[in-house]
Design a protein around this motif. Structure first.
Motif, PDB file in Angstrom:
ATOM      1  N   GLU A   1      -9.630  -2.531  11.373  1.00 13.62           N
ATOM      2  CA  GLU A   1      -8.091  -1.483  12.559  1.00 13.62           C
ATOM      3  C   GLU A   1      -7.772  -0.566  11.976  1.00 13.62           C
ATOM      4  O   GLU A   1      -8.036   0.745  12.139  1.00 13.62           O
ATOM      5  N   VAL A   2      -7.882  -0.732   9.971  1.00 12.76           N
ATOM      6  CA  VAL A   2      -7.702   0.374   9.292  1.00 12.76           C
ATOM      7  C   VAL A   2      -9.118   1.523   9.142  1.00 12.76           C
ATOM      8  O   VAL A   2      -8.795   2.704   9.291  1.00 12.76           O
ATOM      9  N   GLY A   3      -9.931   0.660   9.645  1.00 16.68           N
ATOM     10  CA  GLY A   3     -11.708   1.382   9.392  1.00 16.68           C
ATOM     11  C   GLY A   3     -11.245   2.551  10.605  1.00 16.68           C
ATOM     12  O   GLY A   3     -11.947   4.164  10.093  1.00 16.68           O
ATOM     13  N   GLN A   4     -11.169   1.954  11.759  1.00 15.40           N
ATOM     14  CA  GLN A   4     -11.119   3.025  13.061  1.00 15.40           C
ATOM     15  C   GLN A   4     -10.230   3.703  12.498  1.00 15.40           C
ATOM     16  O   GLN A   4     -10.243   5.013  13.631  1.00 15.40           O
ATOM     17  N   HIS A   5      -9.844   4.441  11.874  1.00 18.26           N
ATOM     18  CA  HIS A   5      -8.312   5.345  11.418  1.00 18.26           C
ATOM     19  C   HIS A   5      -8.845   5.968  10.413  1.00 18.26           C
ATOM     20  O   HIS A   5      -8.392   6.766  10.121  1.00 18.26           O
ATOM     21  N   LEU A   6      -9.799   6.064   9.989  1.00 18.40           N
ATOM     22  CA  LEU A   6     -10.313   6.792   8.578  1.00 18.40           C
ATOM     23  C   LEU A   6     -11.177   7.556   9.195  1.00 18.40           C
ATOM     24  O   LEU A   6     -12.837   7.023   9.766  1.00 18.40           O
ATOM     25  N   ASP A   7     -11.351   8.870   8.701  1.00 20.12           N
ATOM     26  CA  ASP A   7     -12.327   9.884   8.952  1.00 20.12           C
ATOM     27  C   ASP A   7     -13.738   9.846   8.458  1.00 20.12           C
ATOM     28  O   ASP A   7     -14.625  10.246   8.634  1.00 20.12           O
ATOM     29  N   ALA A   8     -13.942   9.321   7.369  1.00 25.34           N
ATOM     30  CA  ALA A   8     -15.597   9.509   6.576  1.00 25.34           C
ATOM     31  C   ALA A   8     -14.994   7.552   6.594  1.00 25.34           C
ATOM     32  O   ALA A   8     -14.305   6.330   6.310  1.00 25.34           O
ATOM     33  N   GLU A   9     -16.419   7.107   5.433  1.00 28.72           N
ATOM     34  CA  GLU A   9     -16.439   6.190   5.509  1.00 28.72           C
ATOM     35  C   GLU A   9     -15.550   5.408   4.052  1.00 28.72           C
ATOM     36  O   GLU A   9     -16.002   6.530   3.067  1.00 28.72           O
ATOM     37  N   HIS A  10     -14.512   4.322   4.377  1.00 30.03           N
ATOM     38  CA  HIS A  10     -13.794   4.302   2.994  1.00 30.03           C
ATOM     39  C   HIS A  10     -14.212   2.592   3.199  1.00 30.03           C
ATOM     40  O   HIS A  10     -14.813   1.823   3.438  1.00 30.03           O
ATOM     41  N   VAL A  11     -13.563   2.187   1.477  1.00 34.29           N
ATOM     42  CA  VAL A  11     -13.726   1.099   1.108  1.00 34.29           C
ATOM     43  C   VAL A  11     -12.598   0.828   0.461  1.00 34.29           C
ATOM     44  O   VAL A  11     -11.874   1.401  -0.128  1.00 34.29           O
ATOM     45  N   ALA A  12     -12.001  -0.786   1.058  1.00 40.18           N
ATOM     46  CA  ALA A  12     -10.831  -0.958   0.155  1.00 40.18           C
ATOM     47  C   ALA A  12     -11.015  -1.619  -1.314  1.00 40.18           C
ATOM     48  O   ALA A  12     -12.357  -2.529  -1.830  1.00 40.18           O
ATOM     49  N   VAL A  13     -10.134  -1.373  -2.325  1.00 41.86           N
ATOM     50  CA  VAL A  13     -10.448  -1.550  -3.378  1.00 41.86           C
ATOM     51  C   VAL A  13      -9.383  -2.077  -4.182  1.00 41.86           C
ATOM     52  O   VAL A  13      -8.121  -1.934  -3.507  1.00 41.86           O
ATOM     53  N   PHE A  14      -9.090  -2.876  -5.444  1.00 41.09           N
ATOM     54  CA  PHE A  14      -8.121  -3.706  -5.809  1.00 41.09           C
ATOM     55  C   PHE A  14      -8.549  -3.170  -6.907  1.00 41.09           C
ATOM     56  O   PHE A  14      -9.133  -2.883  -7.610  1.00 41.09           O
ATOM     57  N   ILE A  15      -6.580  -2.155  -7.468  1.00 43.89           N
ATOM     58  CA  ILE A  15      -6.911  -1.816  -8.932  1.00 43.89           C
ATOM     59  C   ILE A  15      -5.906  -2.292  -9.758  1.00 43.89           C
ATOM     60  O   ILE A  15      -4.363  -2.520 -10.035  1.00 43.89           O
ATOM     61  N   PRO A  16      -6.564  -3.989 -10.751  1.00 38.95           N
ATOM     62  CA  PRO A  16      -5.861  -4.510 -11.491  1.00 38.95           C
ATOM     63  C   PRO A  16      -4.581  -3.670 -12.414  1.00 38.95           C
ATOM     64  O   PRO A  16      -5.295  -2.656 -13.291  1.00 38.95           O
ATOM     65  N   THR A  17      -4.218  -4.057 -12.812  1.00 37.08           N
ATOM     66  CA  THR A  17      -3.038  -3.450 -13.961  1.00 37.08           C
ATOM     67  C   THR A  17      -3.474  -4.298 -15.570  1.00 37.08           C
ATOM     68  O   THR A  17      -4.387  -5.236 -15.451  1.00 37.08           O
ATOM     69  N   THR A  18      -3.325  -3.715 -16.402  1.00 37.12           N
ATOM     70  CA  THR A  18      -3.973  -4.129 -17.609  1.00 37.12           C
ATOM     71  C   THR A  18      -2.451  -4.927 -18.656  1.00 37.12           C
ATOM     72  O   THR A  18      -1.649  -3.749 -18.658  1.00 37.12           O
ATOM     73  N   PRO A  19      -2.254  -5.423 -19.341  1.00 31.59           N
ATOM     74  CA  PRO A  19      -3.805  -6.006 -19.764  1.00 31.59           C
ATOM     75  C   PRO A  19      -3.435  -8.419 -18.307  1.00 31.59           C
ATOM     76  O   PRO A  19      -3.666  -9.333 -18.613  1.00 31.59           O
ATOM     77  N   SER A  20      -2.668  -7.988 -17.568  1.00 32.30           N
ATOM     78  CA  SER A  20      -2.668  -9.291 -16.571  1.00 32.30           C
ATOM     79  C   SER A  20      -2.860  -8.466 -15.329  1.00 32.30           C
ATOM     80  O   SER A  20      -2.206  -7.254 -14.527  1.00 32.30           O
ATOM     81  N   PRO A  21      -4.563  -9.084 -14.924  1.00 28.34           N
ATOM     82  CA  PRO A  21      -5.151  -8.297 -13.428  1.00 28.34           C
ATOM     83  C   PRO A  21      -4.430  -9.316 -12.454  1.00 28.34           C
ATOM     84  O   PRO A  21      -4.783  -8.596 -11.247  1.00 28.34           O
ATOM     85  N   VAL A  22      -3.981  -9.796 -12.469  1.00 33.67           N
ATOM     86  CA  VAL A  22      -3.608 -11.162 -11.237  1.00 33.67           C
ATOM     87  C   VAL A  22      -2.392  -9.728  -9.995  1.00 33.67           C
ATOM     88  O   VAL A  22      -2.085  -9.759  -9.442  1.00 33.67           O
ATOM     89  N   ASN A  23      -1.963  -8.771 -11.213  1.00 36.32           N
ATOM     90  CA  ASN A  23      -1.017  -7.451 -10.366  1.00 36.32           C
ATOM     91  C   ASN A  23      -1.778  -6.079 -10.502  1.00 36.32           C
ATOM     92  O   ASN A  23      -2.593  -6.121 -11.261  1.00 36.32           O
ATOM     93  N   GLY A  24      -1.756  -5.440  -9.167  1.00 37.84           N
ATOM     94  CA  GLY A  24      -1.541  -4.289  -9.108  1.00 37.84           C
ATOM     95  C   GLY A  24      -2.412  -3.329  -7.829  1.00 37.84           C
ATOM     96  O   GLY A  24      -0.527  -4.130  -7.322  1.00 37.84           O
ATOM     97  N   PHE A  25      -2.528  -2.930  -7.372  1.00 37.48           N
ATOM     98  CA  PHE A  25      -2.357  -2.022  -6.545  1.00 37.48           C
ATOM     99  C   PHE A  25      -4.298  -2.083  -5.056  1.00 37.48           C
ATOM    100  O   PHE A  25      -5.191  -2.453  -6.099  1.00 37.48           O
TER     101      PHE A  25
END
Length: 203
Positions: A138-162
């Motif tokens: 449902e997110v991809g349908q609203h984006l005008d170009a090919e997008h990917v979902a990414v998880f950006i972890p924080t350092t030094p604890s990779p269990v948290n991120g964006f």
């Protein structure tokens, strides 16, 4: 003197942190012994506390749980338990969210962290290591170009991120494993392996 002191630190700091981490894990898992009746606990019939028995109990419970749910009866019991949880509003949301993540991470055919990418974060002149995850339809349908979902972890604890959605054409795919990328993040780049060429992602 300074050189000898630093050499000593290089020996004891990793060892001390390793012992601290193991002690934390063992102490946490030993709490499972509190689930046993008082007269069943090792302290009652041994007269002393033995660290690590809770680890054995936890591993045994996990193994037996997997053994039981591998057959038809166990599957029905699991379905009954999940149906029961699905009737509790708040518990339902938490349980199924965590279950989806754990199924993806621990099952052999999961889709968690498909690739390791470089993305521009936190500003256009900087790059960060990210992991490609699943893009909701449902997110991809609203984006005008090919997008990917990414998880950006924080350092030094990779269990948290964006969790972000970025254009695929603005990412760089790295030819490294997820495990290697996690080592870079946890060690803040101190631990590294021989360089491998990066593969630019095509739109």
């Amino acid at each position: 003197m300074k050189r000898y002191f630093i050499t000593g630190l290089l020996i004891w700091v990793p060892l001390g942190i390793t012992i601290w981490a193991l002690n934390l894990i063992i102490s946490t898992l030993d709490q499972s012994l509190l689930l046993l009746p008082m007269h069943w606990r090792p302290e009652a019939w041994l007269g002393m506390r033995i660290p690590g028995l809770g680890v054995i109990l936890t591993i045994a419970v996990i193994f037996l749980s997997g053994l039981v749910t591998a057959n038809m009866l166990g599957q029905r019991l699991l379905q009954f338990w999940e149906a029961l949880l699905s009737r509790i509003p708040v518990v339902k949301s938490i349980y199924y969210s965590v279950k989806q993540v754990s199924d993806s991470l621990f099952s052999g055919n999961g889709d968690a962290f498909r690739k390791v990418l470089l993305v521009r974060y936190p500003h256009p002149q900087a790059w960060s290591i990210a992991f490609q995850t699943n893009l909701p339809g449902e997110v991809g349908q609203h984006l005008d170009a090919e997008h990917v979902a990414v998880f950006i972890p924080t350092t030094p604890s990779p269990v948290n991120g964006f969790y972000f959605f970025v254009k695929k054409s603005e990412t760089i795919e790295l030819d490294i494993s997820v495990d290697s990328a996690l080592k870079y993040i946890v060690s803040m780049g101190v631990v590294s392996s021989p360089e491998k060429p990066a593969i630019p992602a095509h739109s």
